[in-house]
Design an enzyme around this catalytic site. Structure first.
Site, PDB file in Angstrom:
ATOM      1  CG  ASN A   1      -6.287  27.257  12.623  1.00  0.00           C
ATOM      2  OD1 ASN A   1      -5.285  27.939  12.734  1.00  0.00           O
ATOM      3  ND2 ASN A   1      -7.002  27.325  11.508  1.00  0.00           N
ATOM      4  CB  THR A   2      -7.477  21.937  11.262  1.00  0.00           C
ATOM      5  OG1 THR A   2      -6.121  22.291  11.516  1.00  0.00           O
ATOM      6  CG2 THR A   2      -7.545  21.134   9.977  1.00  0.00           C
TER       7      THR A   2
ATOM      8  CE  LYS B   1      -1.686  26.609  20.904  1.00  0.00           C
ATOM      9  NZ  LYS B   1      -2.666  26.103  19.942  1.00  0.00           N
TER      10      LYS B   1
ATOM     11  CB  ALA C   1      -4.864  20.252  19.331  1.00  0.00           C
TER      12      ALA C   1
END
Lengths: 259, 66
Positions: free
Chosen positions: A210-211, A101, A188
C-alpha cells in the site's frame, strides 16, 4: 502457459495486491489501482461518518466489487476478539463475501503482528467459514501453523508496515515457501519496485503493498513500476536463474583469438 | 429516548426502528453493517427491530485502507 494465482479456488492473473489507504483522494486511488493491474484490493472497516456529506461516494462505489475482489482487513485490531468482530461486520456489509485479511497487531510502534492473538483469531474465523488471508511475521513455524489452521493464504511481512525497507529476511521467506501448500504473499514493508521483484524471484506467489505506491512522489507511476516488477520477478523465477559463482565464467570464447 | 450511536449520544423517538434510523441518517441503500449491543443485525431485520433506551449501536462501512 497460464501462470495464474489461485486463492481459495479463484484464479487471478495479477500477482500484485494493493491497499487503498493513504492516497490523496479517490481519483488517485482509482488511477493507481487501475494502473497497477491489481485485482484484489484491501479496505478497512470503520464507523460511518454520520450526518456529514451523505452524498459523498464511498470506496466501494469507486472500486466496485463487480470488478475487484474486495479484501476487508482487520487493521487497528490488537486482540483476536476485535479482529473476529471486524471480520463478521465486514462479511455483513459485503453481503456474505467471506474472504478477509486478518491482521492482529502487537505493538503500535512497529505494527508487528501479535502472532498468538493471530493464531487464536484465525482458528475462530476458519471455523466460522471465513476464507482467511493472514498477515504474519516471517517465522516459518507460525506460518505453517496458520496454514494448518486452514488459512487460504499466508502473508509474511517483508518489514514493518509502511517502513519501505524491503524484505529483511529473505532466508526466512524461502523457508516459509519451502514448507507451504497455500499461496505465500509478502505483505508489508515493500518500498520500491526492486523489493517487489525480489519477493517474486524468491518464489513468492504475490505481493501486497500500500504505502510503497501511495507514498511515492508519483503514485500512479509507481503503480506502473510495481506491475512490471511483479511480472519481471515472476518471469525470472520461472525462467530459473543462473547459479552464482565465486569466480568468473567468460561469455566470449577463447578459440580463434588473434592476439 | 437516548441511544448510543457510534460512540455518541443520540435522541430518537420511542419505538424507532433500525430502518427508520437508517433513513434518518441518510444511509439507505449504502453498504453498511450494523451492530446493536455487540450483535450484528442483518439488513433483512432492519424494519423489524425497534431500538430500546441505551442501546449501543455501531454503524460501519468500508473505507480506504492497507
Amino acid at each position: 502457459m497460464n501462470d495464474v494465482l489461485i486463492i481459495d479456488g479463484k484464479k487471478y492473473s495479477s500477482r500484485l495486491l494493493i491497499g487503498t489507504g493513504k492516497y490523496a483522494d479517490f481519483q488517485q486511488t482509482q488511477q493507481a489501482v487501475e494502473t497497477s493491474g491489481a485485482q484484489i484490493v484491501t479496505v478497512a472497516v470503520r464507523r460511518s461518518n454520520l450526518g456529514q456529506h451523505p452524498a459523498e461516494p464511498s470506496i466501494l462505489e469507486v472500486l466496485s466489487s463487480d470488478r475487484y475482489t474486495i479484501l476487508p482487513n482487520t487493521a487497528g485490531c490488537y486482540t483476536a476478539d476485535d479482529a473476529v468482530r471486524t471480520c463478521r461486520l465486514a462479511r455483513e456489509l459485503l453481503d456474505g463475501h467471506n474472504l478477509v485479511k486478518l491482521e492482529v497487531l502487537g505493538d503500535a510502534k512497529t505494527l508487528f503482528p501479535d502472532v498468538i492473538q493471530t493464531l487464536k483469531a484465525a482458528e475462530t474465523l476458519v471455523k466460522e467459514g471465513f476464507k482467511v488471508m493472514v498477515y504474519t511475521s516471517d517465522d516459518p513455524l507460525i506460518a505453517k501453523q496458520l496454514e494448518e489452521l486452514g488459512c487460504v493464504a499466508v502473508m509474511p511481512l517483508a518489514a514493518p508496515i509502511g517502513s519501505g525497507l524491503g524484505i529483511r529476511n529473505p532466508y526466512n521467506i524461502r523457508l516459509i515457501l519451502e514448507n507451504a501448500k497455500v499461496p505465500i504473499i509478502v505483505d508489508a514493508g515493500v518500498g520500491t519496485a526492486s523489493d517487489a521483484a525480489i519477493a517474486m524471484e524468491l518464489g513468492c506467489d504475490g505481493v501486497l503493498m500500500n504505502t510503497a505506491i501511495a507514498e511515492a512522489k508519483n503514485p500512479v507511476l509507481m503503480a506502473s513500476a510495481m506491475k512490471k516488477a511483479i511480472e519481471a520477478g515472476r518471469e525470472a523465477y520461472r525462467a530459473g536463474r543462473m547459479p552464482k559463482r565465486l569466480y568468473a565464467s567468460a561469455s566470449s570464447p577463447i578459440d580463434g583469438t588473434f592476439f | 429516548m437516548h441511544i448510543h450511536l457510534n460512540g455518541d449520544c443520540l435522541h430518537v423517538s420511542p419505538g424507532c426502528t433500525l430502518e427508520q434510523l437508517v433513513l434518518q441518517l441518510q444511509l439507505a441503500g449504502k453498504r453498511i453493517a450494523i451492530e446493536i449491543n455487540g450483535q450484528i443485525v442483518p439488513r433483512s431485520q432492519f424494519t423489524h427491530l425497534s431500538l430500546k433506551p441505551d442501546d449501543r449501536v455501531e454503524i460501519v462501512q468500508a473505507i480506504g485502507g492497507g
